[in-house]
Design a protein around this motif. Sequence first.
Motif, PDB file in Angstrom:
ATOM      1  N   GLU A  82       0.848  -1.189   0.000  1.00 36.86           N
ATOM      2  CA  GLU A  82       0.000   0.000   0.000  1.00 36.86           C
ATOM      3  C   GLU A  82       0.876   1.228   0.000  1.00 36.86           C
ATOM      4  O   GLU A  82       1.826   1.319   0.780  1.00 36.86           O
ATOM      5  N   VAL A  83       0.567   2.167  -0.879  1.00 39.69           N
ATOM      6  CA  VAL A  83       1.262   3.453  -0.870  1.00 39.69           C
ATOM      7  C   VAL A  83       0.209   4.553  -0.912  1.00 39.69           C
ATOM      8  O   VAL A  83      -0.727   4.511  -1.727  1.00 39.69           O
ATOM      9  N   TRP A 116       5.395  10.178   0.636  1.00 46.45           N
ATOM     10  CA  TRP A 116       4.696   8.932   0.338  1.00 46.45           C
ATOM     11  C   TRP A 116       4.737   8.061   1.587  1.00 46.45           C
ATOM     12  O   TRP A 116       5.809   7.814   2.144  1.00 46.45           O
ATOM     13  N   ALA A 117       3.566   7.620   2.031  1.00 48.00           N
ATOM     14  CA  ALA A 117       3.487   6.688   3.157  1.00 48.00           C
ATOM     15  C   ALA A 117       3.217   5.295   2.595  1.00 48.00           C
ATOM     16  O   ALA A 117       2.234   5.083   1.886  1.00 48.00           O
ATOM     17  N   SER A 118       4.091   4.360   2.882  1.00 45.96           N
ATOM     18  CA  SER A 118       3.925   3.024   2.323  1.00 45.96           C
ATOM     19  C   SER A 118       3.965   1.961   3.420  1.00 45.96           C
ATOM     20  O   SER A 118       4.586   2.155   4.478  1.00 45.96           O
ATOM     21  N   ARG A 119       3.298   0.842   3.137  1.00 46.06           N
ATOM     22  CA  ARG A 119       3.336  -0.309   4.039  1.00 46.06           C
ATOM     23  C   ARG A 119       3.337  -1.577   3.194  1.00 46.06           C
ATOM     24  O   ARG A 119       2.600  -1.676   2.221  1.00 46.06           O
ATOM     25  N   GLN A 120       4.168  -2.510   3.587  1.00 40.81           N
ATOM     26  CA  GLN A 120       4.250  -3.778   2.864  1.00 40.81           C
ATOM     27  C   GLN A 120       4.262  -4.930   3.851  1.00 40.81           C
ATOM     28  O   GLN A 120       5.070  -4.965   4.783  1.00 40.81           O
ATOM     29  N   ARG A 121       3.347  -5.871   3.636  1.00 34.00           N
ATOM     30  CA  ARG A 121       3.287  -7.084   4.455  1.00 34.00           C
ATOM     31  C   ARG A 121       3.536  -8.284   3.553  1.00 34.00           C
ATOM     32  O   ARG A 121       2.980  -8.365   2.464  1.00 34.00           O
ATOM     33  N   PHE A 122       4.329  -9.204   4.059  1.00 34.74           N
ATOM     34  CA  PHE A 122       4.863 -10.262   3.228  1.00 34.74           C
ATOM     35  C   PHE A 122       4.890 -11.568   4.022  1.00 34.74           C
ATOM     36  O   PHE A 122       5.318 -11.594   5.176  1.00 34.74           O
ATOM     37  N   THR A 123       4.390 -12.645   3.404  1.00 37.30           N
ATOM     38  CA  THR A 123       4.442 -13.968   4.033  1.00 37.30           C
ATOM     39  C   THR A 123       4.839 -14.993   2.981  1.00 37.30           C
ATOM     40  O   THR A 123       4.278 -15.013   1.880  1.00 37.30           O
ATOM     41  N   ASP A 162       6.614  -7.053   8.273  1.00 38.27           N
ATOM     42  CA  ASP A 162       5.739  -5.882   8.223  1.00 38.27           C
ATOM     43  C   ASP A 162       6.664  -4.671   8.137  1.00 38.27           C
ATOM     44  O   ASP A 162       7.444  -4.404   9.060  1.00 38.27           O
ATOM     45  N   TYR A 163       6.586  -3.962   7.023  1.00 39.08           N
ATOM     46  CA  TYR A 163       7.545  -2.893   6.720  1.00 39.08           C
ATOM     47  C   TYR A 163       6.783  -1.633   6.349  1.00 39.08           C
ATOM     48  O   TYR A 163       5.841  -1.670   5.555  1.00 39.08           O
ATOM     49  N   SER A 164       7.173  -0.492   6.911  1.00 40.43           N
ATOM     50  CA  SER A 164       6.503   0.767   6.587  1.00 40.43           C
ATOM     51  C   SER A 164       7.530   1.885   6.469  1.00 40.43           C
ATOM     52  O   SER A 164       8.590   1.861   7.117  1.00 40.43           O
ATOM     53  N   THR A 165       7.204   2.870   5.622  1.00 34.89           N
ATOM     54  CA  THR A 165       8.085   4.017   5.420  1.00 34.89           C
ATOM     55  C   THR A 165       7.267   5.282   5.261  1.00 34.89           C
ATOM     56  O   THR A 165       6.088   5.245   4.886  1.00 34.89           O
ATOM     57  N   LEU A 166       7.905   6.403   5.532  1.00 33.68           N
ATOM     58  CA  LEU A 166       7.379   7.721   5.184  1.00 33.68           C
ATOM     59  C   LEU A 166       8.521   8.434   4.489  1.00 33.68           C
ATOM     60  O   LEU A 166       9.517   8.813   5.113  1.00 33.68           O
ATOM     61  N   GLU A 167       8.398   8.609   3.168  1.00 33.83           N
ATOM     62  CA  GLU A 167       9.497   9.114   2.341  1.00 33.83           C
ATOM     63  C   GLU A 167       9.132  10.452   1.723  1.00 33.83           C
ATOM     64  O   GLU A 167       8.131  10.585   1.019  1.00 33.83           O
ATOM     65  N   ALA A 168       9.933  11.474   1.996  1.00 33.49           N
ATOM     66  CA  ALA A 168       9.693  12.808   1.444  1.00 33.49           C
ATOM     67  C   ALA A 168       9.748  12.755  -0.080  1.00 33.49           C
ATOM     68  O   ALA A 168      10.609  12.109  -0.663  1.00 33.49           O
ATOM     69  N   LYS A 169       8.826  13.451  -0.721  1.00 31.49           N
ATOM     70  CA  LYS A 169       8.765  13.429  -2.179  1.00 31.49           C
ATOM     71  C   LYS A 169       9.967  14.095  -2.836  1.00 31.49           C
ATOM     72  O   LYS A 169      10.229  13.845  -4.019  1.00 31.49           O
ATOM     73  N   ASP A 170      10.689  14.939  -2.098  1.00 34.73           N
ATOM     74  CA  ASP A 170      11.890  15.543  -2.671  1.00 34.73           C
ATOM     75  C   ASP A 170      13.120  14.676  -2.436  1.00 34.73           C
ATOM     76  O   ASP A 170      14.240  15.059  -2.785  1.00 34.73           O
ATOM     77  N   GLY A 171      12.929  13.483  -1.858  1.00 34.46           N
ATOM     78  CA  GLY A 171      14.027  12.550  -1.671  1.00 34.46           C
ATOM     79  C   GLY A 171      15.001  12.925  -0.580  1.00 34.46           C
ATOM     80  O   GLY A 171      16.104  12.374  -0.520  1.00 34.46           O
TER      81      GLY A 171
END
Length: 273
Positions: A60-61, A68-75, A91-100
């Motif tokens: 999910e992004v 960008w707020a993203s979350r990824q779940r993996f099994t 279970d992995y999540s990030t908040l990444e600034a759009k300007d990098g």
Amino acid sequence: MIIRTVLAALLSAALLTPAMAENEPGTEHMLAHRAAYRLVLDSVRDNASVVRAEGVMLFEVVDACDAWASRQRFTLMISDRDGNTIETSSDYSTLEAKDGSSIRFSLTQMTEGAVTSRIAGEATLTPQGGRAVYSEPANTQEDLPPGTILPMIHTLRSLAAARTNQRIFTAPLFDGTSADGAQDTTTIFTGGWTQPQPNPAFPLLAEIGSARMRIAFFDRNVSGQNGGAGTPDYEVSMRYFENGVADELKMDFGEFVVDGRLGELQPIPSPCG
């Protein structure tokens, strides 16, 4: 290793020059969405003990306006020749600034339901490189090399390179999935830019172009230079659409390869004006 491969591959969809004052070109085309992937064993190399692998990956992004707020779940369930089956998940999540310029990250890995690893912290980038500061493992810091980019930027830069018929793209990448800092990456484009094609399963993707690419990830402590050298830690092949959605994944873990197929895709409306 399996967890990091998937995370680095699917969340790296864009590469941006650090500390830019404005959003990376192409950011406006990225689609906030939820996607579900079915994972199955594709192939096994000689003498490998793996006989079965299957699982799911949920990604999910969300457009958080300036980030960008993203979350990824993996099994993934892996079975060997002796009949043993192991379940690994994350279970992995990030908040990444759009300007990098910055990223906050959190990753929890589990095996058979027991937590085996936690990684969390934040990183900031400058033209000179940057630094990752971890809250888990505690009191851990890693300097990031000049040119380091963040995951969502890797997609943008990769797609831009594909549109101009580049054959190869290299850059150090930091995604927060390891306490070792950045990895070197080499992206090879195969087949050039593909114009829109019919897509009955996902009409949302039928009117936009795409590109196929293979991304190799290298340990900087081994490669010693941007772009890596020798044998990669792992490789991932995929098709990326112009809006940042990925499908037709091939994740190479060395002994075996896992196929990831897009099963569900749902846009997420932006709350930003």
